[in-house]
Design an enzyme around this catalytic site. Structure first.
Site, mmCIF file in Angstrom:
data_model
loop_
_atom_site.group_PDB
_atom_site.id
_atom_site.type_symbol
_atom_site.label_atom_id
_atom_site.label_comp_id
_atom_site.label_asym_id
_atom_site.label_seq_id
_atom_site.Cartn_x
_atom_site.Cartn_y
_atom_site.Cartn_z
ATOM 1 N N HIS A 161 13.706 11.993 -10.301
ATOM 2 C CA HIS A 161 14.982 12.527 -9.835
ATOM 3 C C HIS A 161 15.787 13.001 -11.041
ATOM 4 C CE1 HIS A 161 13.887 11.009 -6.045
ATOM 5 N NE2 HIS A 161 14.738 9.994 -5.911
ATOM 6 N N CYS A 221 17.657 4.523 -5.801
ATOM 7 C CA CYS A 221 17.069 5.071 -7.035
ATOM 8 C C CYS A 221 18.023 6.011 -7.770
ATOM 9 C CB CYS A 221 15.758 5.776 -6.723
ATOM 10 S SG CYS A 221 15.824 6.893 -5.311
ATOM 11 N N VAL A 268 5.887 2.922 -3.503
ATOM 12 C CA VAL A 268 6.614 2.002 -4.375
ATOM 13 C C VAL A 268 5.855 0.694 -4.526
ATOM 14 C CG1 VAL A 268 8.741 0.674 -4.655
ATOM 15 C CG2 VAL A 268 8.847 3.039 -3.862
ATOM 16 N N ARG A 302 17.174 17.381 -1.840
ATOM 17 C CA ARG A 302 15.738 17.169 -1.945
ATOM 18 C C ARG A 302 15.102 18.455 -2.474
ATOM 19 N NH1 ARG A 302 13.999 12.271 -1.994
ATOM 20 N NH2 ARG A 302 14.680 11.749 0.124
ATOM 21 N N ARG A 322 22.149 -4.319 0.540
ATOM 22 C CA ARG A 322 22.867 -3.868 -0.651
ATOM 23 C C ARG A 322 24.375 -4.053 -0.574
ATOM 24 N NH1 ARG A 322 19.542 1.773 -1.115
ATOM 25 N NH2 ARG A 322 17.659 0.945 -2.116
ATOM 26 N N THR A 339 0.813 -1.222 0.000
ATOM 27 C CA THR A 339 0.000 0.000 0.000
ATOM 28 C C THR A 339 0.847 1.273 0.000
ATOM 29 O OG1 THR A 339 -0.160 -0.089 2.422
ATOM 30 C CG2 THR A 339 -1.930 -1.138 1.164
ATOM 31 N N GLY A 340 2.163 1.137 -0.005
ATOM 32 C CA GLY A 340 3.036 2.309 -0.079
ATOM 33 C C GLY A 340 3.209 2.791 -1.502
#
Length: 341
Positions: free
Chosen positions: A247, A134, A18, A240, A103, A15-16
């Site tokens: 981006h 990203c 992404v 930001r 990662r 539900t987010g």
């Protein structure tokens, strides 16, 4: 055992921002789904989500949520991934994790399918594959064909990152602050350290001991792991900016050998996942509303750096929710079912 015709897929954080985009991309790419299992916190349990013609009710994420799952796409934050991704792997799923949790683990492949698809073959070590940050994704996609041609020695980059990179609450904060300012009302600052509306904040993530932010250092660590550890990467700033999606990056590259702007355009235009938009005479260059909702990495403003030998400047724009996150994860899953599962 023969190859499956369809796969059971879990989406953690469904539900987010992404997570919802993952559902959209799965549908758009006609991913062969047998059972769709959307998972989220107890607050979202019971909601219905759509994935093309499929609809499914969100289930609360629990330790036993992954029974029978073949592929689990995670995008619910690093803490959730650290707790539940190993459980999903132990239950037999292959995890594609969109957080920073794994990662930098040596035994977890960090993958951008256009750049290092062969790394996916390492997945059996822990049954986890990591999706890069990203901002790194779009940069290494743009660098890959140029690096193959002329070997990048040094990359200097500044990013201009949308609020969606910080999640749905961050986008809502930009919207509410903008409305409040137009109506001369007090603004609320909750997600970001300062007002984001009509502002640029040169901090994403925490500051580290070297005075760089973690977001800035991610671009160094991940470029080394995905593309080439010999490239010197200087992240000037990750900033930001008050936009909702996409981006943008100003990228300066110094190469070992000469590469002309025309040759760079030719290489980029022929590379999978890249769209060249670069005609100064017609004022054509990439910007957010061109890239929004698209999976390509858009590259323009390609020109020589006149201060160094063999240098180029690039402007790189991509939809961070799509290629920077959801699309890249689904592409990894596609390679998995085509070659390994």
């Amino acid at each position: 055992m023969g190859k499956k015709a369809k796969y059971n897929v879990a989406v953690v954080g469904a539900t987010g921002a992404v997570g919802r985009e993952m559902l959209n991309v799965l549908a758009e790419r006609k991913f062969p789904i047998d059972e769709l299992r959307p998972l989220a916190s107890s607050r979202s349990a019971g909601e219905m989500v759509d994935c093309g013609e499929l609809s499914a009710r969100v289930q609360e994420l629990k330790e036993d949520s992954f029974r029978g799952i073949d592929i689990a796409l995670f995008s619910a934050g690093a803490k959730v991934s650290l707790q539940f991704a190993p459980l999903a792997a132990a239950a037999g799923a292959v995890v594609v994790d969109n957080t920073s949790a794994f990662r930098y683990d040596d035994d977890v492949p960090l993958v951008v399918p256009e750049v290092n698809p062969l790394a996916i073959a390492q997945y059996p070590k822990r049954r986890i594959i990591a999706n890069p940050n990203c901002s790194t994704v779009q940069m290494v996609v743009a660098l890959k064909p140029l690096h193959d041609e002329a070997r990048a020695k040094r990359v200097v980059v500044a990013t201009y990152q949308s609020t969606s990179g910080a999640g749905r609450r961050a986008m809502d904060e930009l919207a509410s602050q903008t409305v409040a300012l137009f109506n001369q009302k007090p603004i609320k600052v909750e997600v970001f350290p300062y007002q984001i509306a009509f502002n640029c904040l040169p901090q994403i993530d925490l500051f580290l001991e070297n005075a760089y932010t973690k977001e800035e250092m991610k671009m160094v660590w991940e470029t080394h792991k995905i593309l080439d550890p010999a490239i010197k990467v200087s992240p000037v700033v990750t900033c930001r900016v008050p936009t909702f999606t996409c981006h943008a990056e100003a990228v300066n590259v110094e190469f070992e050998r000469d590469i002309t702007p025309d040759r760079a355009r030719e290489l980029l235009a022929a590379f999978p996942g890249v769209k060249v938009v670069d005609d100064p005479a017609q004022k054509l260059y990439p910007f957010n509303s061109i890239a929004a909702g698209r999976d390509e990495v858009f590259v323009g403003r390609i020109r020589r750096d006149e201060t160094v030998e063999h240098g180029l400047n690039l402007w790189v724009v991509a939809d961070n929710l799509r290629k920077g996150a959801a699309t890249n994860a689904v592409q990894i899953a596609q390679v998995l079912i085509e070659k390994y599962l």
